[in-house]
Design an enzyme around this catalytic site. Structure first.
Site, PDB file in Angstrom:
ATOM      1  N   GLU A  63      -1.900  -8.446  -2.062  1.00 43.75           N
ATOM      2  CA  GLU A  63      -0.965  -7.466  -2.632  1.00 43.75           C
ATOM      3  C   GLU A  63       0.196  -7.310  -1.646  1.00 43.75           C
ATOM      4  O   GLU A  63       0.225  -6.413  -0.828  1.00 43.75           O
ATOM      5  CB  GLU A  63      -1.672  -6.134  -2.866  1.00 43.75           C
TER       6      GLU A  63
ATOM      7  N   HIS B  32       2.887   0.691   1.644  1.00 46.29           N
ATOM      8  CA  HIS B  32       3.042  -0.565   2.369  1.00 46.29           C
ATOM      9  C   HIS B  32       4.175  -0.416   3.391  1.00 46.29           C
ATOM     10  O   HIS B  32       5.233   0.129   3.089  1.00 46.29           O
ATOM     11  CB  HIS B  32       3.369  -1.707   1.406  1.00 46.29           C
TER      12      HIS B  32
ATOM     13  N   ALA C 231       4.036   2.613  -8.542  1.00 51.12           N
ATOM     14  CA  ALA C 231       4.904   1.735  -7.753  1.00 51.12           C
ATOM     15  C   ALA C 231       5.675   0.753  -8.636  1.00 51.12           C
ATOM     16  O   ALA C 231       5.763  -0.436  -8.362  1.00 51.12           O
ATOM     17  CB  ALA C 231       4.101   0.985  -6.694  1.00 51.12           C
TER      18      ALA C 231
ATOM     19  N   ASP D 290      -8.548   7.744 -11.451  1.00 50.55           N
ATOM     20  CA  ASP D 290      -9.183   8.681 -10.517  1.00 50.55           C
ATOM     21  C   ASP D 290      -8.727  10.117 -10.717  1.00 50.55           C
ATOM     22  O   ASP D 290      -9.166  11.021  -9.999  1.00 50.55           O
ATOM     23  CB  ASP D 290      -8.917   8.246  -9.071  1.00 50.55           C
TER      24      ASP D 290
ATOM     25  N   ASP E 282      -8.708   0.495  -6.399  1.00 56.54           N
ATOM     26  CA  ASP E 282      -7.716   0.476  -5.331  1.00 56.54           C
ATOM     27  C   ASP E 282      -8.266   1.233  -4.118  1.00 56.54           C
ATOM     28  O   ASP E 282      -7.533   1.916  -3.397  1.00 56.54           O
ATOM     29  CB  ASP E 282      -6.387   1.085  -5.794  1.00 56.54           C
TER      30      ASP E 282
END
Length: 438
Positions: free
Chosen positions: A157, A169, A265, A296, A321
């Site tokens: 990823e 990130h 994202a 979630d 994730d």
């Protein structure tokens, strides 16, 4: 009939090690079917019961009465960054500790019902990819139940992501790809994009250490690299992207078949430019892509989960994730590159911000959430973590199904129903290659 022949009819040989699961409901397509399931610990496969019982006159070595519980294929998680304190993207000082960390995750993960997964690497420098990927390559060819969950290959990823949609990130590690596929080879290592091993009977799609790459199609020359990626049996997934509907459609035309954590994202849905979400409704002969969803209760509103499922139910894949904090207590933990993550229940955020930092839920918990947020049935919900990801990865002949000849990776589930009508699926047993491991 001779005594020897009579014995052969009533007693199976020690080599067979066949188990019959009885008094259970099997997940088959969109139904729960009351039917026995025969599995072999010797071959690690689901056995064709009629051939075994009527054709070869065998009886099982063991009969397990499941008391009416559900038997489903083993769960598949296509995006898992780590668990129980181990992060796939962090290299230890002594690389001998890295495979030990992977084994820790595998053994813990299988306890939650996940029997196969894609260990996921976030955006890092090339050294991290080139040193870690050999340890994350497909591992199921060893067929060792005691090893726990098996890798189907790594999910990279990044680092070819749009800086404006980087999430947590580190933008310092993001790269462009002006030379197209050559830049991917330079980043990940040529050997990690090629068939490094190919045991007999192993399909090509299992033969590269990398199984999926998430990238933003609008970055430099990434779109031109998609055909080269997919011809190697690697899935190209659109993610961390600002691409327009037209750019996303071009990526699909080039071979993109997956979207990474839909809605998160990426450019939001707009009525005049639906962006990436819009390609779920595309036509013109193009296949609609699969897409991952984090159910979630933090990353997405329940209504968005339902909206995505209704848009393209056959492409809907639940993912966790999950980060290395999954399975750990609440607190503040070091992450990569000097950053720290705050864990409060299932909520993970980058310290000092409200940026979401992955998840800490199990896949079974995500399935239960999905059931309670949508009008789907239990078989429909289970498909989102079994047969659908298996089709996306090209492994549906061996994973994500209870058909005879498939790998005997199984989850035994019970239902906990509340007075208000809610439902929670509980993982009671897990079988890997025909052996009970949890």
């Amino acid at each position: 009939m001779s005594l020897a022949a009579q014995s052969e009819q009533t007693i199976s040989t020690a080599k067979d090690r066949v188990t019959k699961l009885t008094n259970c409901r099997l997940v088959k397509d969109d139904c729960l079917v009351e039917q026995d399931l025969w599995i072999s610990a010797t071959s690690g496969k689901i056995v064709y019961a009629q051939e075994a019982f009527y054709g070869k006159h065998k009886v099982p070595d063991t009969v397990v009465d499941l008391g009416g519980r559900i038997v489903a294929p083993g769960f598949i998680d296509v995006q898992l960054n780590g668990a129980h304190g181990f992060d796939f993207s962090v290299l230890p000082d002594d690389m001998a500790d890295y495979p030990a960390g992977v084994r820790l995750v595998n053994k813990a993960l299988v306890q939650t019902g996940v029997t196969s997964y894609l260990p996921t690497l976030t955006s890092q420098d090339s050294e991290v990819y080139q040193k870690s990927l050999p340890f994350l390559a497909p591992s199921g060819f060893l067929r060792l139940p005691g090893d726990g969950a098996e890798s189907l290959g790594a999910h990279c990823e990044g680092p070819f992501l749009n800086p404006t949609k980087s999430g947590i990130h580190n933008v310092g590690y993001l790269q462009s790809a002006p030379r197209g596929f050559a830049d991917l080879e330079g980043c990940y290592g040529i050997g990690n994009l090629q068939a490094r091993f190919k045991p007999p009977g192993t399909p090509r799609s299992h033969s590269t250490p990398i199984k999926m790459i998430t990238a933003a199609p609008e970055i430099s020359d990434i779109t031109s690299a998609i055909p080269e990626i997919t011809m190697r049996g690697i899935v190209f997934s659109i993610g961390h992207s600002e691409c327009t509907y037209e750019q996303a459609l071009t990526a699909v035309e080039a071979g993109a078949t997956m979207i990474t954590h839909l809605f998160n994202a990426m450019r939001p849905l707009h009525h005049r430019n639906p962006g990436i979400f819009g390609i779920l409704g595309a036509s013109g002969g193009l296949p609609r892509p699969y897409f991952g969803v984090i159910a979630d209760g933090v990353h997405l509103h329940p209504t968005c989960v339902k909206l995505a499922f209704n848009a393209h139910p056959d492409g809907f894949i639940l993912i966790t994730d999950a980060m290395k904090l999954a399975g750990l207590d609440d607190g503040i933990y070091d992450w990569t590159n000097g950053d720290r993550i705050v864990k409060k229940g299932t909520l993970l955020t980058l310290e000092g911000s409200d940026k979401l930092a992955g998840s800490s839920m199990t896949l079974a918990e995500c399935v239960s959430n999905f059931l309670n947020w949508t009008d789907s049935t239990i078989p429909m919900a289970i498909k989102t973590v079994t047969s659908t990801p298996a089709r996306m990865l090209g492994v549906s002949s061996t994973k994500g199904t209870l058909r005879s000849g498939a790998d005997a990776d199984l989850v035994v589930l019970s239902e906990d129903r509340s007075e208000r009508g809610g439902i929670k699926l509980i993982v009671d047993q897990v079988w890997k290659f025909g052996v009970k491991v949890a």
